[in-house]
Each structure stands twice: as structure tokens, then as C-alpha cells.
Design an enzyme around this catalytic site. Structure first.
Site, mmCIF file in Angstrom:
data_model
loop_
_atom_site.group_PDB
_atom_site.id
_atom_site.type_symbol
_atom_site.label_atom_id
_atom_site.label_comp_id
_atom_site.label_asym_id
_atom_site.label_seq_id
_atom_site.Cartn_x
_atom_site.Cartn_y
_atom_site.Cartn_z
ATOM 1 N N PRO A 60 -12.997 8.187 10.131
ATOM 2 C CA PRO A 60 -13.550 9.430 9.576
ATOM 3 C C PRO A 60 -14.030 10.262 10.715
ATOM 4 C CG PRO A 60 -15.210 7.478 9.340
ATOM 5 C CD PRO A 60 -13.794 6.932 9.716
ATOM 6 N N GLU A 104 2.581 1.060 -6.517
ATOM 7 C CA GLU A 104 2.863 0.516 -5.123
ATOM 8 C C GLU A 104 3.031 -0.869 -4.972
ATOM 9 O OE1 GLU A 104 3.708 2.043 -2.320
ATOM 10 O OE2 GLU A 104 3.181 4.145 -2.873
ATOM 11 N N GLU A 112 6.838 -2.164 -3.899
ATOM 12 C CA GLU A 112 6.993 -2.772 -2.727
ATOM 13 C C GLU A 112 7.484 -4.264 -2.743
ATOM 14 O OE1 GLU A 112 4.189 -2.155 0.328
ATOM 15 O OE2 GLU A 112 4.468 0.075 0.360
ATOM 16 N N GLU A 118 12.997 5.278 -0.699
ATOM 17 C CA GLU A 118 14.461 5.279 0.239
ATOM 18 C C GLU A 118 13.739 5.509 1.529
ATOM 19 O OE1 GLU A 118 17.810 8.826 1.020
ATOM 20 O OE2 GLU A 118 16.911 8.783 -0.938
ATOM 21 N N ALA A 169 0.949 -1.327 -0.079
ATOM 22 C CA ALA A 169 -0.115 -0.088 -0.005
ATOM 23 C C ALA A 169 0.777 1.354 0.103
ATOM 24 C CB ALA A 169 -0.949 -0.034 1.143
#
Length: 195
Positions: A129, A107, A111, A153, A91
Site C-alpha cells: 500500500p 482463474e 490455470e 496465451e 491467481a
């Protein structure tokens, strides 16, 4: 995935209600960071009283439930806010103006090195919320090919492929608590993608 039809009972429960509405009558920016903007809102409640609301404005994020041969791809990552390692679906944050599907593919590749031939929207969640407008769109990734990972990084993580049934049991036992992971995996299971 086709979005299921929202039942009429839920549509009725989500309808606007003047007895619950709040009107923003003032806004003050408290802090601006690369991740969020903190605001203090002054609202007028339905009974005419005034009250403060503290809100974190966020660009939003994405998550990816990547599935291959009955296993779910999770990342092990140390989370400073919790002071421990968590298990989460891949994510990250949306870049300004970025479309959620493109961000999910980015992503996932950054990852894990995975590239999906099929990326379908599963669910959208608002993590908290009560104080933030952050929304996370979660996608299902299938037809996976492996490439090289290139995390940001300063981002250190390890990939873990776990049996889908173990991930579901771990969620229900409270061992996996990350909201986008819980919602994404359970949505995939409800859609019949996971056992």
C-alpha cells in the site's frame, strides 16, 4: 467463512487521524498500461508541507487456496520480475467490472482445470500500500472436480499438489514468499481449514 469480528483495539487503531492525513492537491498520469496506471500525486501533509507520492492504480486481483485431501494446489511459474520460478496459489487479475468470486472461479479453472463446488472468501490483502492500491481477494476452494486447464496465451505453469503442512512450513522458512499465497494459506490455517 464467517468474517470474524474486528477487535475494538484494532478498530481504534484504524480510526481516522487528522495528524496522519494527507490531502491530494494534484495528480499527473505518468503511464497507462493494460495492468496499471502510474500516477504522480502532489499531497499536502498534516503539517502543511507538500510532498510527491508515486502510485500504481490497479484493477485488483484474486487468489484461490484450493484444498483437497490435506493438500494445497500451487502453481509453479517463472516470474520475470524476480528472475526465478515461484510457488503461488492460482491467481490473476480482475477484468474491469468483474466480481471477485467469479474471477476466482475463472482463474482456478483456467490455470488448473479445477472447478470448486464451494468457494468462500478468506481474506483481502493489499500487497504494497505504500505505492499501489492493488487489492487481492483470496478465496478457499473445496469440493473440487478436475476439468481441462486453459491458461492464457503466453502463460506457462505447472500444477503442484503439496501437503498443507509442508506449504505452511515452507512459508515460515521463507521458501514461499508470494504475498497472496502467504496470506491466503495462513488465513486458511487460522480458520482451521489446514493443519
Amino acid at each position: 467463512m464467517d468474517s470474524p469480528e474486528v477487535p475494538a483495539s484494532v478498530q481504534d487503531a484504524l480510526a481516522p487521524d487528522p495528524a496522519l492525513a494527507e490531502k491530494v492537491v494534484g495528480t499527473q498520469t505518468l503511464a497507462q498500461t493494460p495492468v496499471f496506471v502510474a500516477e504522480r500525486l502532489e499531497v499536502q501533509t498534516a503539517d502543511g508541507a507538500r510532498a510527491p507520492r508515486f502510485i500504481a492504480r490497479h484493477h485488483g486481483g484474486v487468489g484461490v487456496v484450493a484444498v483437497r485431501e490435506g493438500r494445497v494446489c500451487l502453481v509453479r511459474q517463472y516470474r520475470c520480475a524476480l528472475g526465478r520460478v515461484t510457488l503461488e496459489i492460482p491467481a490473476g487479475r480482475l477484468e474491469p467490472g468483474e466480481e471477485p468470486r467469479a474471477a476466482a472461479a475463472r482463474e482456478l479453472a483456467e490455470e488448473t482445470g479445477l472447478v470448486a463446488s464451494d468457494l468462500r472468501h478468506l481474506v483481502r490483502v493489499y500487497g504494497s500500500p505504500g505505492f499501489t492500491d492493488e487489492k487481492t481477494d483470496v478465496f478457499l476452494a473445496t469440493g473440487l472436480a478436475q476439468g481441462p486447464a486453459c491458461p492464457d496465451e503466453g502463460e506457462f505453469l505447472r500444477v503442484a499438489w503439496l501437503p498443507a503442512s509442508d506449504v505452511v512450513r515452507a512459508i515460515l522458512a521463507g521458501a514461499i514468499q508470494d504475498s497472496k499465497t502467504v496470506c491466503g494459506v495462513l488465513a486458511a490455517r487460522a480458520a482451521g481449514v489446514l493443519e
